[in-house]
Design a protein around this motif. Sequence first.
Motif, short mmCIF file in Angstrom:
data_model
loop_
_atom_site.label_atom_id
_atom_site.label_comp_id
_atom_site.label_asym_id
_atom_site.label_seq_id
_atom_site.Cartn_x
_atom_site.Cartn_y
_atom_site.Cartn_z
N THR A 48 -2.18 -6.26 4.70
CA THR A 48 -1.16 -6.37 3.66
C THR A 48 -1.01 -7.79 3.14
O THR A 48 -0.14 -8.05 2.31
CB THR A 48 0.20 -5.87 4.17
N THR A 106 -0.42 5.25 4.62
CA THR A 106 -1.73 4.63 4.86
C THR A 106 -1.90 4.37 6.36
O THR A 106 -1.03 3.74 6.98
CB THR A 106 -1.88 3.32 4.08
N LEU A 136 -5.29 -4.17 -6.65
CA LEU A 136 -5.19 -2.81 -6.16
C LEU A 136 -5.84 -1.90 -7.20
O LEU A 136 -5.54 -2.01 -8.39
CB LEU A 136 -3.73 -2.41 -5.95
N PHE A 170 0.84 -1.19 0.00
CA PHE A 170 0.00 0.00 0.00
C PHE A 170 0.88 1.25 0.00
O PHE A 170 2.07 1.20 0.31
CB PHE A 170 -0.91 -0.02 1.22
N ILE A 177 2.36 1.82 -5.52
CA ILE A 177 1.78 0.65 -4.87
C ILE A 177 2.33 -0.59 -5.56
O ILE A 177 3.10 -0.49 -6.52
CB ILE A 177 0.24 0.66 -4.97
N PHE A 183 -8.92 -2.15 -2.71
CA PHE A 183 -8.27 -3.45 -2.88
C PHE A 183 -9.32 -4.54 -2.87
O PHE A 183 -10.12 -4.65 -1.94
CB PHE A 183 -7.25 -3.71 -1.77
N VAL A 203 -8.42 2.33 1.24
CA VAL A 203 -7.68 3.28 2.06
C VAL A 203 -8.64 4.39 2.46
O VAL A 203 -9.36 4.94 1.61
CB VAL A 203 -6.47 3.85 1.30
N VAL A 257 -4.79 9.08 -0.70
CA VAL A 257 -3.45 8.53 -0.59
C VAL A 257 -2.43 9.65 -0.68
O VAL A 257 -2.69 10.71 -1.24
CB VAL A 257 -3.18 7.48 -1.70
#
Length: 313
Positions: free
Chosen positions: A207, A173, A271, A169, A231, A256, A222, A226
């Motif tokens: 993750t 984040t 993603l 990510f 990513i 995601f 998220v 961002v």
Amino acid sequence: MITKTNWKGEQAVLLSTDTASAVILPKRGGKIASFYNKKENFEFLFQNPKFGYSDASIGDSFEDFEACGFDDAFPTLIAETVMIDGNPVHYPDHGEIWSAPFDLTMHEEEAVLNYQSNLLGYTYQKQFQLSDQTLHGSWRIENQSDIAFPYLWAFHCLSVYRKNMQILFPKGTEKIMNGLLSKRLGYPGAIYDFPEDTPLGIGYDFTRVPQPESESYEKYFVWGKVREGRIGYRFPNEQTAIQIQYDPQIFPYLGFWVTAGGFRGDYNCALEPMTSFYDSVANAEKSATLRFLNPGESIHFDIDITFLDTEND
């Protein structure tokens, strides 16, 4: 090198270097069907489980067809009806582009694909080059009609699934919002700490992908904008990683998606950088992140997808 080829019965374009290759399907929305690391014998994109592709028409349900490879989701992700200049207009499931036939022009090192929308009167162009281990894409979308329309663009790029893969990510984040009703993450809208939290009292590492025996599928986002446009994924067994770079001013939101057998029995993840929060014009309007493409206006952006050796990622 750029050549015409055949891919699972489809007319295709092959971009190739000494270390990587990419396959484009012009008549299937300009789909990137393959992005392959020659050094590690590794295919990054989730592959069509069938030999061939079914013929989809604009307006068809995306899940009735082959969810694989890298498609563009525009002007929405979720099927919906929006009001444009006082009239209801249906935006198709996963947008108009994935099922659209593109015109192809091949240059010495570049494939250029063009489409004219009958739905909203825009032109849609994307160009692809392969340099060493980087697939470089450039997009231009222009509203040639005399009416502004709302839109969302999402990077719908389905990766292969590996149970020990790591999701990379953006730096900065801090929070995650659940997007779907989930037996592991609970109700949509729930906010959790990143990278780890205990939704429903059970530890969850955002993750990492769910294990294959979970037979689950999930989508989360998220929370907030961002802070950087970098990513990717790390694949330890293949000794490689994928880096995806883009402009976070154009794509300030990130989702995601992952299915570990829970959706159609597929195993893949994605993603999804996107222009608005999240997945639809309706949601973007509620979150005050909705964008419009005005008459005569165009948007331009670039996205790079690169194979990295894990010791250099």
